[in-house]
Scaffold this active site. Structure first.
Site, PDB file in Angstrom:
ATOM      1  N   HIS A  66      14.463  -1.401   0.623  1.00 40.06           N
ATOM      2  CA  HIS A  66      13.846  -0.760  -0.431  1.00 40.06           C
ATOM      3  C   HIS A  66      13.468   0.743  -0.156  1.00 40.06           C
ATOM      4  CE1 HIS A  66       9.917  -0.008  -2.926  1.00 40.06           C
ATOM      5  NE2 HIS A  66      10.431  -1.154  -3.499  1.00 40.06           N
ATOM      6  N   ASP A  77       9.882  -3.761   7.724  1.00 36.17           N
ATOM      7  CA  ASP A  77       9.354  -3.895   6.491  1.00 36.17           C
ATOM      8  C   ASP A  77       9.184  -5.360   6.270  1.00 36.17           C
ATOM      9  OD1 ASP A  77       8.648  -3.981   4.001  1.00 36.17           O
ATOM     10  OD2 ASP A  77      10.188  -2.594   3.026  1.00 36.17           O
ATOM     11  N   GLN A 114       8.578  -8.811   1.873  1.00 42.10           N
ATOM     12  CA  GLN A 114       8.950  -9.715   1.138  1.00 42.10           C
ATOM     13  C   GLN A 114       9.196 -10.970   2.008  1.00 42.10           C
ATOM     14  OE1 GLN A 114       9.976 -10.166  -1.992  1.00 42.10           O
ATOM     15  NE2 GLN A 114       9.940  -7.868  -2.664  1.00 42.10           N
ATOM     16  N   LYS A 169       2.013  -8.800  -3.232  1.00 42.42           N
ATOM     17  CA  LYS A 169       3.151  -9.655  -3.189  1.00 42.42           C
ATOM     18  C   LYS A 169       2.616 -10.971  -2.453  1.00 42.42           C
ATOM     19  CE  LYS A 169       6.532  -5.969  -2.817  1.00 42.42           C
ATOM     20  NZ  LYS A 169       6.970  -5.607  -4.087  1.00 42.42           N
ATOM     21  N   CYS A 187      14.333  -0.405  -6.906  1.00 39.53           N
ATOM     22  CA  CYS A 187      13.991   0.768  -5.855  1.00 39.53           C
ATOM     23  C   CYS A 187      14.873   0.371  -4.719  1.00 39.53           C
ATOM     24  CB  CYS A 187      12.537   0.495  -5.236  1.00 39.53           C
ATOM     25  SG  CYS A 187      11.194   0.856  -6.828  1.00 39.53           S
TER      26      CYS A 187
HETATM   27  C1  LIG Z   1      10.943  -4.962   0.738  1.00 43.44           C
HETATM   28  C2  LIG Z   1      10.243  -4.055   0.124  1.00 43.44           C
HETATM   29  N1  LIG Z   1       9.687  -3.110   0.686  1.00 43.44           N
HETATM   30  C3  LIG Z   1       8.737  -2.197   0.352  1.00 43.44           C
HETATM   31  C4  LIG Z   1       7.955  -2.542  -0.957  1.00 43.44           C
HETATM   32  C5  LIG Z   1       7.023  -1.752  -1.564  1.00 43.44           C
HETATM   33  O1  LIG Z   1       5.918  -2.182  -1.747  1.00 43.44           O
HETATM   34  P1  LIG Z   1       4.573  -1.426  -2.186  1.00 43.44           P
HETATM   35  O2  LIG Z   1       5.072  -0.708  -3.623  1.00 43.44           O
HETATM   36  O3  LIG Z   1       3.585  -2.402  -2.390  1.00 43.44           O
HETATM   37  O4  LIG Z   1       4.407  -0.378  -1.308  1.00 43.44           O
HETATM   38  C6  LIG Z   1       8.338  -3.307  -1.883  1.00 43.44           C
HETATM   39  C7  LIG Z   1       7.995  -3.827  -3.039  1.00 43.44           C
HETATM   40  O5  LIG Z   1       8.421  -3.124  -4.043  1.00 43.44           O
HETATM   41  C8  LIG Z   1       9.474  -4.189  -1.303  1.00 43.44           C
HETATM   42  O6  LIG Z   1      10.074  -5.346  -2.041  1.00 43.44           O
END
Ligand SMILES: Cc1ncc(COP(=O)(O)O)c(C=O)c1O
Lengths: 412, 154
Positions: free
Chosen positions: A123, A203, A206, A229, A369
């Site tokens: 992401h 990270d 998910q 999430k 993203c």
């Molecule tokens: C794998 C992953 N990392 C990071 C994010 C970013 O999350 P947040 O927007 O809550 O910081 C997301 C969510 O969209 C994600 O799916």
């Protein structure tokens, strides 16, 4: 043990709604999950009964709010197996947790001649902060490619590590686009074999909502989480860290709460985790996240995982059999989560999303993203249906119906 | 929302059987590439000018039905027009997408059926892509250049 979805659904007010007379079918939990009553109640309870600032007051209301705020930290630490509650820093979301590390670790400690290794599956939240830090510091950014089977290319990763210059590894636990569950232990062992000192950030945005996670057992330095999430509220996430790492780090944001002493001549930073929580934190959201951990633990994370594994198998079979549908992601339910990206022949994802909306079905369309991954897939956008505890096989028919309708409607 | 509000039959016709869709244009004077990274719409527009008029105009691209159909309808409406006339028409379409009634509905030809898109804010960018590209192509031509790329970032 299994999940009784009908009972679960009753706890989600949003899911009681209808869209144009149809049941709302929510297949976008990978973007953000729905919120159960218990989480709403916990936040409401703060505003109705315990409304005071934390870490400051000497009166009972504030003391109680502070105790509950710190209890949320302990609750999250227990939920994800953090090495210690002192290694749990509340942030706005996982993006901020990752930036904290990019600013207070990578930018401070790495320089020209060093490399950060990330992957093409990330992401943007786990890609852009490293790209940016690399631009500013002269650190080299290296990117592990993805294989045709939608897993990371471990062999290529070995080559990228070979010169021993990788000092920081940033890796997603589960891909938000492909659903791929990365074999963290194997990948981290590979990096540590090349450089035993390598610092590892995962990270977990998910992963934590969908799998049992034990951060201490993973033995990573940093692990990022986002509350919205995992049935929690928006506006709260966390950085889970080895406390000794946090001890070594200067603050990211500065101001109130994160100091012990201040004069014109000197400032003494507070101890972690408070050193990294400048200003008034998200108190109601911490209460809500506490409740979200309770809800997930009541279901049991093993049970949640089993439910999703079974459901994703059913969805994959059906989508695989549907005319004109291509799924991007591992086929083995053991190796993937319930985030299912797909394309429909002759129908742009945007148009598909609009058609599904008219069937009351919420999916995500776009680049998710994850533009480096989209480039690798050779597409501008995909459609993504994603599953969670309140989804069941009855969500499949409306999805398939909408896909088929879109195929007929937009057929050229 | 209902699908029919957004996807009028004429729009689907342009999507299924686009007009002036081609990857190249003989005697091309200007080529512009416009993209909308958020939704992944991509558009190449090629323009040939003779005597101050749009003598040739083709588009090619990838994107949702609204973006591709609107580009097709746009080529139909502006071909053969004087450059400043085409610029004016593009402005009329832009205002239409922001809820202002068209002042030249007949000249917009099938472009007017996109009026309903104004009620779907996330799709307005899609409908505008072709029109913004032709405006840019003309301005690029008038500035004496032959190539321009634009990425919309919101
Ligand atoms: C794998 C992953 N990392 C990071 C994010 C970013 O999350 P947040 O927007 O809550 O910081 C997301 C969510 O969209 C994600 O799916």
């Amino acid at each position: 043990m299994t999940i009784d979805v009908a009972t679960v659904r009753k706890q989600y007010p949003t899911l009681q709604q209808e869209v144009d007379g149809r049941r709302l079918v929510y297949l976008d939990s990978a973007a953000s999950s729905q919120t159960p009553e218990a989480v709403l109640d916990a936040m409401d309870g703060y505003y109705r009964r315990l409304r005071a600032n934390v870490e400051r007051g000497v009166y009972r209301l504030s003391e109680e709010a502070t105790a509950r705020y710190e209890a949320s930290r302990h609750r999250l630490a227990a939920f994800v197996g953090a090495p210690s509650p002192d290694g749990v820093v509340f942030t706005r979301n996982v993006t901020e947790a990752i930036n904290l590390v990019a600013y207070s670790w990578v930018r401070r400690r790495l320089g020209p001649g060093d490399a950060v290794l990330t992957t093409a599956m990330e992401h943007h939240a786990n890609f852009v902060p490293w790209w940016h830090a690399a631009q500013d510091t002269g650190v080299e950014l290296r990117v592990v490619p993805v294989r045709e089977d939608f897993h990371l290319d471990v062999e290529a990763m070995g080559h990228l590590l070979a010169d021993g210059r990788v000092r920081f590894l940033a890796l997603g636990h589960v891909s938000n686009v492909l659903g791929t569950i990365n074999p963290l232990s194997e990948l981290i062992a590979l990096a540590r074999a090349a450089n035993p000192e390598v610092v590892v950030l995962v990270d977990g945005a998910q992963a934590v909502p969908h799998l049992p996670v034990d951060v201490a057992a993973l033995d990573v330095d940093f692990y990022g989480i986002t509350g919205h999430k995992m049935l929690g509220p928006t506006g709260i996430g966390a950085l889970i860290a080895k406390p000794e790492r946090l001890e070594q780090m200067p603050p990211f944001l500065t101001g109130g709460s994160m100091i012990l002493d201040v004069s014109a001549e000197h400032v003494v930073w507070n101890h972690p985790p408070h050193r990294f929580e400048a200003g008034t934190p998200m108190i109601a959201e911490a209460f809500g996240l506490h409740a979200a951990c309770d809800v997930l633990d009541e279901l049991g994370m093993d049970v949640v995982r089993a439910h999703e594994r079974e459901l994703v198998a059913t969805f994959l079979d059906a989508l695989g059999a549907a005319d004109g549908v291509t799924v991007y992601g591992p086929t083995d339910p053991e190796q993937r989560s319930g985030a299912i990206s797909f394309a429909v022949d002759g129908v742009h994802p945007h148009d598909l999303g609009a058609m599904l909306d008219s069937y009351g079905v919420c999916i995500r369309v776009g680049h998710h993203c994850a533009k480096p991954l989209m480039r690798w897939l050779g597409v501008n956008a995909t459609a993504r249906a994603s599953l969670y505890v309140y989804n069941d096989v009855d969500d499949l028919a409306p999805l398939l119906e909408g896909i088929e309708a879109a195929r007929r409607f937009f057929a050229r | 929302m209902t699908m029919d509000d957004l996807y009028q039959e004429i729009i689907l016709d342009h999507y299924r059987r686009p007009k002036n869709r081609a990857p190249a244009l003989d005697g091309e004077d200007v080529h512009v590439h416009h993209s909308n990274p958020l939704c992944g719409d991509e558009l190449d527009l090629r323009l040939r000018v003779r005597d101050g008029r749009i003598d040739g105009l083709v588009f090619d691209g990838e994107g949702c039905s609204i973006s591709q159909a609107s580009a097709s309808a746009m080529t139909d409406a502006v071909l053969e027009r004087d450059l400043d006339d085409a610029l004016e028409l593009a402005e009329d379409f832009r205002l239409l997408m922001h809820g202002t009634p068209a002042t030249r509905p007949d000249d917009l030809r099938d472009g007017v059926v996109f009026e309903g898109v104004a009620r779907f804010p996330v799709r307005v960018k899609c409908a505008l892509l072709g029109w913004m590209a032709v405006r840019d192509a003309i301005e690029t031509y008038l500035a004496g250049a032959s190539d321009h790329a634009v990425t919309y970032d919101d």
